[in-house]
Enzyme design. Sequence first.
Site, short mmCIF file in Angstrom:
data_model
loop_
_atom_site.label_atom_id
_atom_site.label_comp_id
_atom_site.label_asym_id
_atom_site.label_seq_id
_atom_site.Cartn_x
_atom_site.Cartn_y
_atom_site.Cartn_z
N HIS A 15 31.88 6.69 34.59
CA HIS A 15 31.21 6.80 33.91
C HIS A 15 30.61 5.84 32.21
O HIS A 15 30.79 4.76 32.77
CB HIS A 15 30.01 8.12 33.69
N HIS A 74 28.43 1.70 42.35
CA HIS A 74 27.41 2.65 42.03
C HIS A 74 26.70 3.72 42.99
O HIS A 74 26.96 3.48 43.62
CB HIS A 74 26.17 1.89 41.44
N ASP A 122 28.05 -2.44 33.90
CA ASP A 122 29.14 -1.96 32.70
C ASP A 122 29.92 -3.20 32.36
O ASP A 122 30.18 -4.07 31.90
CB ASP A 122 29.84 -1.27 32.70
C1 SDX Z 1 26.94 4.31 35.22
O1 SDX Z 1 24.75 7.48 37.78
C2 SDX Z 1 24.48 6.18 37.44
O2 SDX Z 1 23.25 6.52 37.13
C3 SDX Z 1 25.79 5.65 36.37
C4 SDX Z 1 24.65 4.48 35.37
C5 SDX Z 1 23.73 4.51 34.29
O3 SDX Z 1 22.81 4.15 33.56
O4 SDX Z 1 24.18 5.85 33.91
O5 SDX Z 1 24.18 3.31 35.89
C6 SDX Z 1 25.93 4.12 33.91
O6 SDX Z 1 27.96 5.22 35.20
C7 SDX Z 1 27.95 2.89 35.82
C8 SDX Z 1 29.32 2.73 37.08
C9 SDX Z 1 30.75 2.47 36.19
N1 SDX Z 1 31.34 3.08 36.96
C10 SDX Z 1 31.96 2.22 36.86
O7 SDX Z 1 32.29 1.29 36.75
C11 SDX Z 1 33.60 2.81 37.44
C12 SDX Z 1 34.34 2.81 39.01
N2 SDX Z 1 33.67 2.38 40.21
C13 SDX Z 1 33.66 3.52 40.46
O8 SDX Z 1 34.64 4.62 40.16
C14 SDX Z 1 32.54 4.53 41.71
O9 SDX Z 1 32.11 2.84 42.04
C15 SDX Z 1 31.24 4.89 40.95
C16 SDX Z 1 31.93 6.05 40.55
C17 SDX Z 1 31.19 4.65 40.33
C18 SDX Z 1 30.68 5.66 42.15
O10 SDX Z 1 31.69 5.90 43.32
P1 SDX Z 1 30.75 6.54 44.36
O11 SDX Z 1 29.44 6.40 44.58
O12 SDX Z 1 31.36 8.27 44.33
O13 SDX Z 1 32.12 6.06 45.16
P2 SDX Z 1 33.26 6.51 46.11
O14 SDX Z 1 33.80 6.75 44.30
O15 SDX Z 1 33.55 7.26 46.91
O16 SDX Z 1 33.54 4.72 46.70
C19 SDX Z 1 33.50 4.47 47.86
C20 SDX Z 1 33.83 4.06 48.71
C21 SDX Z 1 35.63 4.77 48.06
O17 SDX Z 1 36.13 4.26 48.92
P3 SDX Z 1 37.62 4.59 50.36
O18 SDX Z 1 37.35 5.80 49.41
O19 SDX Z 1 36.30 5.53 50.52
O20 SDX Z 1 38.22 4.16 50.59
O21 SDX Z 1 34.19 2.52 47.66
C22 SDX Z 1 34.92 2.66 47.41
C23 SDX Z 1 35.39 3.41 46.42
O22 SDX Z 1 37.40 3.91 46.43
N3 SDX Z 1 34.72 1.85 45.51
C24 SDX Z 1 35.51 0.93 45.05
C25 SDX Z 1 34.42 1.05 43.79
N4 SDX Z 1 33.78 2.04 43.78
C26 SDX Z 1 33.36 2.11 44.95
N5 SDX Z 1 37.05 1.12 44.98
C27 SDX Z 1 36.89 -0.25 44.09
N6 SDX Z 1 37.01 -0.21 42.34
C28 SDX Z 1 35.14 0.54 42.73
N7 SDX Z 1 34.99 -0.34 41.19
#
Ligand code: SDX
Length: 383
Positions: free
Chosen positions: A226, A265, A316
């Site tokens: 996050h 996201h 971010d």
């Molecule tokens: C913020 O919610 C908001 O509005 C938040 C925010 C705000 O203003 O408050 O926008 C701020 O928190 C932005 C997000 C910051 N976080 C990151 O940058 C961390 C990296 N991102 C990931 O951890 C991920 O994208 C999440 C947690 C942000 C969202 O993930 P989801 O929706 O839970 O999806 P997921 O993790 O289940 O991913 C789906 C697939 C997975 O692959 P599989 O396991 O199904 O094979 O996509 C892949 C994930 O591994 N994936 C990524 C990835 N993001 C998703 N793989 C590598 N790197 C990534 N960044």
Amino acid sequence: MADTEIKKGLAGVVADETAVSKVNPDTNSLLYRGYPVQELAATQSFEAVAYLLWHGELPTEDQLAEFERLERSLRPLDDRTLALLDTMPTQAHPMDIVRTVVSQLGTFDDTLHRAGGWTDPELDTGRSVYLFAQLPTVVAAVQRRRRGLDPISPRDDLDYARNFLWMTFGEEPDPVVVDAFNRSMILYAEHSFNASTFTARVIASTTADLYSAVTGAIGALKGPLHGGANEAVMYLFDEIGDASRVKGWLDAALAEKRKIMGFGHRVYKRGDSRVPTMKGALDTLVAHYDRQDIADLYDALESEFVERKGIYPNLDYPSGPAYHLIGFDTEIFTPLFIAARVTGWTAHIMEQQASNALIRPLSAYSGADERHIPGYVPDTAEV
Ligand code: SDX
């Protein structure tokens, strides 16, 4: 209970309604009280946007002048806060320090002891402005303490963004930097039911006080999935080094199944509506500081990762390098997010309290079947 579909992470669950902001992944848009965030970032001060989030309307000239006078009067820290800062290890994570300070600020508020004082909307509006005004002074003092420097007192002749930069760096900031910083704070201010805002709403739903809800939200924001992602993006940039090493680095990172910070996201799936505006601010800083190397690395990692995984940058990703160019310590990036998001959090806390229902979802049990202690004989009263 019939087989219930579990929505892990509450993905796709509409938990309540809100009038504060609208995140629309279909149109890739974000509205604060109906205004597109891009228009607010291009035309408003962060003070005016804070007022909008709390009151539902942009302030008139007189309302803004009165709000600015109040906010500037609330910037100086209490001596007890400065003393608290000196008790904490200099190298403690700034998120932990700021979370602790916010908790202490709540102990100074004697209006909490009034009957109904914990959830009084008028008192909460004042508390929201108080935290809005105090946080920049706290965050700037934390950065300076990490560098062995004394805190710089706030100035009431500078607007929010200029004063924040003045207290942090001790010099009158360049207008290019002020504009980029102001835009970043507006973009970070609010984003509907993200994890930290929902945390604040859960705490507010128990009718606990605003300081407890903000303290909890800070804890949620710290996580790299996050708010902690902007800090983590900069570590990635340091690890990769320069644009020429991106392909090899990404081969290894994806082979290790690493999450690439700053990408992806939960709601936006074709790009984060805020990124173009923040990337524009980053571009002005790259030109201002003559750091094309940062822009090249940024572009190389984005194009490579999007091409390979079809996962797009979130806010971010441009914010991390922007804060780095301005001169903030990497560990200060997420506290900057606190200073911005405290406006959204407090708007949601007041909205939750105005039409409250205790937030308490169900769970599907997957533990051991019922069993009993050998030899236990319940006494008749229990039967
Ligand atoms: C913020 O919610 C908001 O509005 C938040 C925010 C705000 O203003 O408050 O926008 C701020 O928190 C932005 C997000 C910051 N976080 C990151 O940058 C961390 C990296 N991102 C990931 O951890 C991920 O994208 C999440 C947690 C942000 C969202 O993930 P989801 O929706 O839970 O999806 P997921 O993790 O289940 O991913 C789906 C697939 C997975 O692959 P599989 O396991 O199904 O094979 O996509 C892949 C994930 O591994 N994936 C990524 C990835 N993001 C998703 N793989 C590598 N790197 C990534 N960044």
